[in-house]
Design a protein around this motif. Structure first.
Motif, PDB file in Angstrom:
ATOM      1  N   TYR A 132       0.829  -1.205   0.000  1.00 22.25           N
ATOM      2  CA  TYR A 132       0.000   0.000   0.000  1.00 22.25           C
ATOM      3  C   TYR A 132       0.867   1.259   0.000  1.00 22.25           C
ATOM      4  O   TYR A 132       0.676   2.164  -0.813  1.00 22.25           O
ATOM      5  N   ASN A 139      -7.213  -2.037   3.297  1.00 21.22           N
ATOM      6  CA  ASN A 139      -8.382  -2.911   3.256  1.00 21.22           C
ATOM      7  C   ASN A 139      -9.640  -2.154   2.848  1.00 21.22           C
ATOM      8  O   ASN A 139     -10.487  -2.675   2.120  1.00 21.22           O
ATOM      9  N   ILE A 167      -9.443  -1.738  -0.806  1.00 21.94           N
ATOM     10  CA  ILE A 167      -9.702  -3.015  -1.494  1.00 21.94           C
ATOM     11  C   ILE A 167     -11.199  -3.314  -1.486  1.00 21.94           C
ATOM     12  O   ILE A 167     -11.773  -3.721  -2.503  1.00 21.94           O
ATOM     13  N   GLU A 168     -11.859  -3.094  -0.322  1.00 25.41           N
ATOM     14  CA  GLU A 168     -13.308  -3.340  -0.236  1.00 25.41           C
ATOM     15  C   GLU A 168     -14.066  -2.496  -1.248  1.00 25.41           C
ATOM     16  O   GLU A 168     -14.967  -2.987  -1.929  1.00 25.41           O
ATOM     17  N   GLN A 186     -12.966  -1.332  -4.020  1.00 26.85           N
ATOM     18  CA  GLN A 186     -12.696  -1.859  -5.355  1.00 26.85           C
ATOM     19  C   GLN A 186     -13.525  -3.122  -5.607  1.00 26.85           C
ATOM     20  O   GLN A 186     -14.098  -3.288  -6.690  1.00 26.85           O
ATOM     21  N   MET A 187     -13.612  -3.988  -4.604  1.00 25.00           N
ATOM     22  CA  MET A 187     -14.341  -5.255  -4.777  1.00 25.00           C
ATOM     23  C   MET A 187     -15.834  -4.990  -4.965  1.00 25.00           C
ATOM     24  O   MET A 187     -16.495  -5.634  -5.777  1.00 25.00           O
ATOM     25  N   PRO A 237      -6.346  -0.612  -4.880  1.00 26.36           N
ATOM     26  CA  PRO A 237      -5.311  -1.468  -5.474  1.00 26.36           C
ATOM     27  C   PRO A 237      -5.213  -1.302  -6.988  1.00 26.36           C
ATOM     28  O   PRO A 237      -6.240  -1.158  -7.645  1.00 26.36           O
ATOM     29  N   LYS A 245      -3.155  -6.193  -8.533  1.00 22.54           N
ATOM     30  CA  LYS A 245      -3.574  -6.552  -7.188  1.00 22.54           C
ATOM     31  C   LYS A 245      -5.090  -6.749  -7.142  1.00 22.54           C
ATOM     32  O   LYS A 245      -5.590  -7.620  -6.427  1.00 22.54           O
ATOM     33  N   THR A 246      -5.828  -5.945  -7.923  1.00 26.99           N
ATOM     34  CA  THR A 246      -7.281  -6.094  -7.986  1.00 26.99           C
ATOM     35  C   THR A 246      -7.639  -7.492  -8.494  1.00 26.99           C
ATOM     36  O   THR A 246      -8.464  -8.196  -7.902  1.00 26.99           O
ATOM     37  N   GLU A 256      -6.892 -10.105  -5.857  1.00 29.13           N
ATOM     38  CA  GLU A 256      -7.860 -10.098  -4.771  1.00 29.13           C
ATOM     39  C   GLU A 256      -9.157 -10.797  -5.194  1.00 29.13           C
ATOM     40  O   GLU A 256      -9.717 -11.614  -4.453  1.00 29.13           O
TER      41      GLU A 256
END
Ligand code: MN
Length: 608
Positions: free
Chosen positions: A436, A475, A478-479, A481-482, A515, A519-520, A523
């Motif tokens: 990060y 995190n 990342i969340e 992005q998800m 990310p 990295k995306t 994940e």
């Protein structure tokens, strides 16, 4: 009766060569009411008290004097003697030569040093010569006029003999040059031979066991020693080192381990107080190979430092990259400038790179694989470079192993080694925090921030706070992005039973933030495989002109697929690589459909 001996003091002699009770030939320098001043040479003067004067003198008359005593302040008391018969004998500077490692005991005294000029730095005051002999590195300052280059005939790499007084400035030893001479032919060869022989011995890494048991590491030991030896030699001869590394947790761990070893060795071996900054540079590379942009930048800086600060040209160390055909264009550039290059990597290597390298550590060479991460290799090599850093860096292989998802047995051994201080979760957090922070550092090394993240900064409380914060932020990103991308994933099952997932990271993911695409995709892949235990899975995250691959349970060979795609798809502009089962491929935007279609076909034919 024997003839009396009268000594004649040589020009380079100082107080050290003057002895009480001995008789010297001098000349009258001047008169005072209490006696006459006598020069023994141009630097040394004593006083003959009028009660000890035997004859009439005028200025510059020769005079023979005996030393009554040398006072602690350096004043010399003399008496005139008038022998009728005597022999003269010359006194030369007592310079069998002093080793640089011993000048700390010679503060305030004049020494003679023979060595190689390793750097010439012009300051606004004196010219600073860095000199390397068989024992150490030291600095010598020569002054003619502020900012003017002293001894312009002396060049980088010359073997010289210099004399000067040892001074202590800002806690650093420095020799104030009184004279310096470039040695020629046999004299130079004799000194160079002595330095080279000593250097070979001093550069030899210690014989120590690895931190964990490992067949692969044992098989790699000779190559690892070779890399450690060359690093030590570079430090001991003041050759700058540029360390290029992949900008992920594994690459950072590998590079920081070496950084710790090298900077401490630089500090130990003398030289300038800021030598650890200009003799060692760590630079993260975005791509997992040595890009033309990187080598161009490195060369630009190296040539400027060479021209401006009289530095040697650097040695280049590539870590967690450098093993593949993709590195060749940059390696060709290094060869034009005769830069020594070494590689410590665990990407599947191509033999073609080896002709450009003076050292190459890669587990594939000895039957290992990417499970021996660059961070493991880097830490073990760092211990061979300078074992004193072991306590600081012994947790780095565990972080690298977790960060790079190693499945080698060494992973658990390195985790067990530090289990009392760092749990596997701690290691995962630190790896994520590194990824990060490096994203925001971009091309900077963040030397001190990264030390805090890795708990090398000496402040464990700050380390913990910082890692906690970075992990929380990472995190959250990342969340986000998800949430954006998961609803847009397309899936299908290929003829060989592989579950294929595809995501368009260009259209359905936030761009230019953490990310990043690779990295995306990773994940997403990690989340999807949880729902398909034991099944073969491949995830492709693609943009307009690239695709990143993540896989489990499929025997792919991404470097070979890239080679095939390049020949099969005319005008596809295909390039790329990476590990066998994880990697990235680039192509031209207009050929994306053709490349992806062909790639999917190859994945569908791969053995499970
Ligand atoms: Mn790696």
């Amino acid at each position: 009766m024997e003839d009396m001996i009268v000594y004649r003091l040589g020009e380079s002699c100082d107080l050290e060569e003057v002895e009480e009770g001995k008789t010297y030939l001098g000349w009258v320098q001047g008169f005072a009411p209490f006696g006459i001043f006598v020069q023994l040479n141009n630097r040394i003067k004593g006083l003959v008290h009028k009660s000890n004067v035997k004859m009439q003198h005028s200025e510059r008359d020769p005079i023979i004097v005996r030393v009554i005593q040398i006072r602690s302040n350096g004043n010399i008391d003399l008496e005139e003697v008038t022998p009728t018969v005597y022999q003269t004998r010359n006194v030369t500077k007592k310079t069998a030569g002093v080793l640089l490692s011993n000048i700390g005991k010679k503060i305030g005294r004049t020494v003679m040093i023979e060595g190689e000029i390793a750097q010439i730095k012009q300051t606004s005051g004196p010219t600073i010569f860095t000199i390397v002999d068989e024992s150490s590195t030291g600095n010598a300052a020569a002054f003619i006029e502020a900012g003017v280059r002293a001894y312009p005939e002396v060049e980088l790499g010359d073997i010289v003999a210099l004399t000067g007084e040892v001074m202590q400035r800002n806690n650093q030893l420095q020799i104030e040059v009184a004279s310096m001479m470039v040695l020629e032919s046999e004299d130079a060869a004799r000194v160079r031979e002595r330095i080279d022989a000593a250097l070979d011995e001093r550069a030899e890494p210690p014989d120590i066991p690895f931190l964990v048991e490992s067949e692969v590491l044992e098989a790699l030991r000779p190559q690892m020693r070779q890399v450690a030896r060359e690093i030590r030699k570079a430090v001991l001869t003041s050759r700058p080192i540029i360390l290029r590394h992949h900008a992920d947790a594994d690459g950072i761990c590998a590079a920081v381990a070496i950084e710790q070893a090298v900077t401490s060795l630089i500090r130990e071996s003398g030289g300038d107080f800021d030598a650890e900054y200009f003799l060692f540079k760590r630079s993260p590379s975005k791509a997992p190979f040595y890009e033309i942009e990187d080598v161009t930048r490195d060369l630009d800086f190296a040539l400027k430092d060479h021209a401006r600060y009289g530095q040697k040209m650097p040695m280049i160390l590539l870590m967690d990259n450098g093993s593949t055909d993709e590195d060749i264009p940059s390696l060709k550039v290094t060869r034009i400038y005769d830069l020594p290059v070494m590689v410590v990597d665990h990407h599947h290597p191509d033999r073609s790179v080896d002709e450009y390298l003076i050292g190459h550590v890669n587990p594939y060479h000895v039957g290992g694989d990417y499970g021996i991460t660059a961070g493991m290799l880097g830490t073990e090599i760092a211990r061979l470079v300078n074992p004193v850093v072991e306590d600081q860096i012994r947790h780095l292989p565990a972080i690298a192993a977790v960060g790079d998802r190693s499945e080698a047995p060494e992973r658990d051994r390195y985790l067990a080694l530090v289990a009392s201080e760092y749990s596997e979760d701690d290691c995962r957090d630190i790896a994520l925090a590194l990824d990060y922070e490096q994203f925001w550092l971009r091309f900077s090394d963040g030397r001190e921030i990264v030390k805090d993240i890795l708990n090398l900064g000496g402040d464990p409380v700050r380390h913990e706070k910082l890692v906690d914060l970075l992990v929380e932020e990472a995190n959250r990103a990342i969340e986000e992005q998800m949430e954006a991308i998961m609803p847009h994933i397309e899936s299908r099952v290929l003829p060989n039973g592989v579950h294929l997932f595809m995501l368009d990271v260009e259209l359905f993911a936030h761009r230019f933030t953490f990310p990043p695409p690779g990295k995306t995709a990773g994940e997403v892949h990690d989340r999807l495989i949880r729902d398909l235990p034991g099944e073969p899975v491949v995830t492709l995250g693609f943009g307009p002109d690239f695709v990143v691959l993540r896989s489990r349970g499929v025997m792919m060979n991404i470097p070979r697929m890239v080679r095939e795609l390049r020949t099969e798809i005319v005008g596809g502009g295909v390039s790329g690589g990476g590990h066998l089962v994880v990697g990235s491929i680039k192509f031209v935007e207009g050929m994306r459909d053709a490349v992806l279609e062909s790639l999917i076909q190859k994945i569908g034919e791969a053995p499970i």
